[in-house]
Design a protein around this motif. Structure first.
Motif, PDB file in Angstrom:
ATOM      1  N   PHE A  22      60.536  48.429  34.649  1.00 42.37           N
ATOM      2  CA  PHE A  22      60.512  47.191  33.864  1.00 42.37           C
ATOM      3  C   PHE A  22      59.140  46.967  33.222  1.00 42.37           C
ATOM      4  N   ASP A  23      58.102  47.431  33.906  1.00 41.58           N
ATOM      5  CA  ASP A  23      56.760  47.366  33.337  1.00 41.58           C
ATOM      6  C   ASP A  23      56.689  48.211  32.056  1.00 41.58           C
ATOM      7  N   ALA A  24      57.239  49.404  32.103  1.00 43.13           N
ATOM      8  CA  ALA A  24      57.265  50.281  30.914  1.00 43.13           C
ATOM      9  C   ALA A  24      58.145  49.668  29.820  1.00 43.13           C
ATOM     10  N   ASP A  25      59.231  49.042  30.243  1.00 46.56           N
ATOM     11  CA  ASP A  25      60.149  48.438  29.269  1.00 46.56           C
ATOM     12  C   ASP A  25      59.451  47.331  28.479  1.00 46.56           C
ATOM     13  N   LYS A  26      58.546  46.605  29.139  1.00 50.20           N
ATOM     14  CA  LYS A  26      57.826  45.483  28.499  1.00 50.20           C
ATOM     15  C   LYS A  26      56.639  45.954  27.662  1.00 50.20           C
ATOM     16  N   ASP A  27      56.108  47.145  27.967  1.00 48.66           N
ATOM     17  CA  ASP A  27      54.860  47.609  27.369  1.00 48.66           C
ATOM     18  C   ASP A  27      55.096  48.096  25.932  1.00 48.66           C
ATOM     19  N   PRO A  28      54.509  47.403  24.929  1.00 46.22           N
ATOM     20  CA  PRO A  28      54.751  47.798  23.536  1.00 46.22           C
ATOM     21  C   PRO A  28      54.204  49.194  23.194  1.00 46.22           C
ATOM     22  N   GLU A  29      53.315  49.718  24.026  1.00 40.51           N
ATOM     23  CA  GLU A  29      52.758  51.059  23.780  1.00 40.51           C
ATOM     24  C   GLU A  29      53.730  52.168  24.187  1.00 40.51           C
ATOM     25  N   ILE A  30      54.755  51.796  24.950  1.00 41.74           N
ATOM     26  CA  ILE A  30      55.657  52.809  25.509  1.00 41.74           C
ATOM     27  C   ILE A  30      56.989  52.821  24.760  1.00 41.74           C
ATOM     28  N   GLY A  31      57.430  54.038  24.392  1.00 45.28           N
ATOM     29  CA  GLY A  31      58.694  54.168  23.663  1.00 45.28           C
ATOM     30  C   GLY A  31      59.792  54.843  24.462  1.00 45.28           C
ATOM     31  N   ALA A  32      59.415  55.607  25.485  1.00 46.83           N
ATOM     32  CA  ALA A  32      60.426  56.293  26.303  1.00 46.83           C
ATOM     33  C   ALA A  32      59.816  56.619  27.665  1.00 46.83           C
TER      34      ALA A  32
ATOM     35  N   LYS B 123      73.903  41.551  52.970  1.00 45.72           N
ATOM     36  CA  LYS B 123      72.610  41.539  52.271  1.00 45.72           C
ATOM     37  C   LYS B 123      72.625  42.364  50.985  1.00 45.72           C
ATOM     38  N   ASP B 124      73.849  42.693  50.522  1.00 43.67           N
ATOM     39  CA  ASP B 124      73.990  43.431  49.256  1.00 43.67           C
ATOM     40  C   ASP B 124      73.128  44.691  49.213  1.00 43.67           C
ATOM     41  N   PHE B 125      73.242  45.500  50.271  1.00 44.20           N
ATOM     42  CA  PHE B 125      72.481  46.749  50.335  1.00 44.20           C
ATOM     43  C   PHE B 125      72.717  47.599  49.087  1.00 44.20           C
ATOM     44  N   ILE B 126      71.686  48.119  48.529  1.00 41.06           N
ATOM     45  CA  ILE B 126      71.590  48.925  47.294  1.00 41.06           C
ATOM     46  C   ILE B 126      72.004  48.191  46.012  1.00 41.06           C
ATOM     47  N   GLU B 127      72.135  46.875  46.094  1.00 42.07           N
ATOM     48  CA  GLU B 127      72.570  46.169  44.890  1.00 42.07           C
ATOM     49  C   GLU B 127      71.593  46.370  43.715  1.00 42.07           C
ATOM     50  N   ASN B 128      70.310  46.425  44.017  1.00 49.11           N
ATOM     51  CA  ASN B 128      69.325  46.571  42.930  1.00 49.11           C
ATOM     52  C   ASN B 128      68.991  48.035  42.640  1.00 49.11           C
ATOM     53  N   TRP B 129      69.753  48.968  43.248  1.00 44.44           N
ATOM     54  CA  TRP B 129      69.430  50.381  43.058  1.00 44.44           C
ATOM     55  C   TRP B 129      69.842  50.916  41.702  1.00 44.44           C
ATOM     56  N   ASN B 130      70.637  50.149  40.980  1.00 47.07           N
ATOM     57  CA  ASN B 130      70.975  50.590  39.620  1.00 47.07           C
ATOM     58  C   ASN B 130      70.279  49.742  38.557  1.00 47.07           C
ATOM     59  N   ASP B 131      69.193  49.071  38.944  1.00 52.82           N
ATOM     60  CA  ASP B 131      68.440  48.267  37.963  1.00 52.82           C
ATOM     61  C   ASP B 131      67.976  49.112  36.781  1.00 52.82           C
ATOM     62  N   GLN B 132      67.797  50.393  37.029  1.00 55.15           N
ATOM     63  CA  GLN B 132      67.416  51.317  35.962  1.00 55.15           C
ATOM     64  C   GLN B 132      68.330  51.170  34.739  1.00 55.15           C
ATOM     65  N   THR B 133      69.592  50.835  34.992  1.00 55.46           N
ATOM     66  CA  THR B 133      70.552  50.756  33.884  1.00 55.46           C
ATOM     67  C   THR B 133      70.323  49.508  33.026  1.00 55.46           C
ATOM     68  N   ARG B 134      69.433  48.604  33.461  1.00 54.94           N
ATOM     69  CA  ARG B 134      69.117  47.425  32.642  1.00 54.94           C
ATOM     70  C   ARG B 134      67.882  47.642  31.777  1.00 54.94           C
ATOM     71  N   VAL B 135      67.260  48.814  31.914  1.00 57.93           N
ATOM     72  CA  VAL B 135      66.086  49.124  31.098  1.00 57.93           C
ATOM     73  C   VAL B 135      66.559  49.471  29.685  1.00 57.93           C
ATOM     74  N   LYS B 136      65.886  48.897  28.680  1.00 57.45           N
ATOM     75  CA  LYS B 136      66.350  49.047  27.301  1.00 57.45           C
ATOM     76  C   LYS B 136      65.818  50.302  26.621  1.00 57.45           C
ATOM     77  N   LYS B 137      64.700  50.809  27.119  1.00 56.29           N
ATOM     78  CA  LYS B 137      64.128  52.018  26.508  1.00 56.29           C
ATOM     79  C   LYS B 137      64.769  53.263  27.113  1.00 56.29           C
ATOM     80  N   PRO B 138      64.832  54.340  26.338  1.00 49.92           N
ATOM     81  CA  PRO B 138      65.466  55.562  26.848  1.00 49.92           C
ATOM     82  C   PRO B 138      64.735  56.121  28.068  1.00 49.92           C
ATOM     83  N   ILE B 139      65.547  56.613  29.010  1.00 46.96           N
ATOM     84  CA  ILE B 139      65.020  57.228  30.221  1.00 46.96           C
ATOM     85  C   ILE B 139      65.536  58.662  30.301  1.00 46.96           C
TER      86      ILE B 139
END
Ligand code: CO8
Length: 259
Positions: free
Chosen positions: A43-53, A83-99
């Motif tokens: 998410f830090d990379a997603d916010k950083d205007p210097e980063i494209g991918a 406790k919703d184990f692994i619920e946030n493990w696919n947060d990667q899919t909310r990143v808008k820049k290509p991975i």
């Protein structure tokens, strides 16, 4: 990235953020603290205007050998469901820049699923993929039964998931799950090179392209085509569209600004 314990973050090329999973003693087994750091870095990379991918990689021995079995083994339903184990493990899919996932060595269980969440998978020749959860008395929990079946087909995915057998980089390439295969020592450089190439384009067009591709996976062809056309139309409101097409007409290299 000095504040991370289980990952290493670097900028290997203009516009590129490289995130290296770094829990070598456990073959990068995924546990909550590592996922928390990975999500933070993404998410830090997603916010950083210097980063494209973004490139995610592991070591030559292991991209990630799955979820941490020792962390999971004594958990109860009350704990994992409650406790919703692994619920946030696919947060990667909310990143808008290509991975790009650059996979050397083992990508098993959650490791394979983590790679499947990326936009592009590049693999080293000796990469070993697999969904071995069936051998542990469970099933894939982060997209193995869903993404894998959609990407390589139901019959292949069923055979892999029901037997838990490993599959090679070559098989993954033939099935279209992996985009390209490289020599292990060249893999990360090649992924970074592709990421840098993507990063020089209009970030608006790149974001729109990723969005249209992913949106289409949840839609009918007709709805997907309509969605694509609307996004295509929208890009004519950007300066980057004017610049990109003017540069072509003037026979010069386009200079995109993200406006
Ligand atoms: N969890 C915890 N520790 C692990 C894991 C793991 N998944 N994989 C390896 N390790 C540890 C080993 O226990 C060992 O630790 P120690 O030295 O303390 O004994 C160390 O890493 C090195 O491993 P090995 O000695 O086993 O190395 P080998 O080269 O002999 O074997 C293998 C490598 C074949 C990869 C082997 O380690 C293995 O089979 N690992 C388990 C693979 C597996 O079953 N993965 C699936 C896990 S279940 C899962 O992922 C559910 C997904 C849930 C959703 C996730 C969302 C992203």
């Amino acid at each position: 990235g000095g504040s991370y314990e289980h990952i290493v973050v670097s900028k290997p090329a203009t516009g590129v953020r490289l995130v290296t999973l770094n829990r070598p003693k456990a073959l990068n087994a995924l546990f909550s603290p590592l996922i928390a750091e990975l999500n933070h870095a993404l998410f830090d990379a997603d916010k950083d205007p210097e980063i494209g991918a973004i490139v995610i990689t592991g070591s030559e021995k292991a991209f990630a050998a799955g979820a941490d079995i020792k962390e999971m083994k004594d958990k109860t339903v009350a704990e994992v469901y409650g406790k919703d184990f692994i619920e946030n493990w696919n947060d990667q899919t909310r990143v808008k820049k290509p991975i790009i996932a650059a996979v050397n060595g083992y990508a098993l269980g959650g490791g394979c699923e983590l790679a499947l969440m990326a936009d592009i998978i590049y693999a080293g020749e000796k990469a070993v993929f697999g969904q071995p959860e069936i051998k542990l008395g469970v099933i894939p929990g982060a997209g193995g039964t869903q993404r894998l079946a959609r990407y390589i087909g139901k019959a292949r995915a069923s055979e892999l998931i029901l037997t838990g057998r490993n599959f090679s980089a070559q098989e993954a390439l033939e099935w279209g799950m992996v985009a390209k295969v490289f020599k292990p020592e060249e893999l990360v450089d090649q992924a970074v090179k592709t990421a840098a190439e993507i990063a020089q384009f209009s970030p608006l067009a790149v974001k729109a392209a990723k969005e249209a591709i992913n949106e289409g996976y949840n839609l009918s062809l007709e709805q997907g085509l309509k969605y694509e056309r609307r996004v295509f139309h929208t890009l004519f409101g950007t300066e980057d569209q004017k610049e990109g097409m003017a540069a072509f007409a003037e026979k010069r290299k386009a200079s995109f600004t993200g406006k």
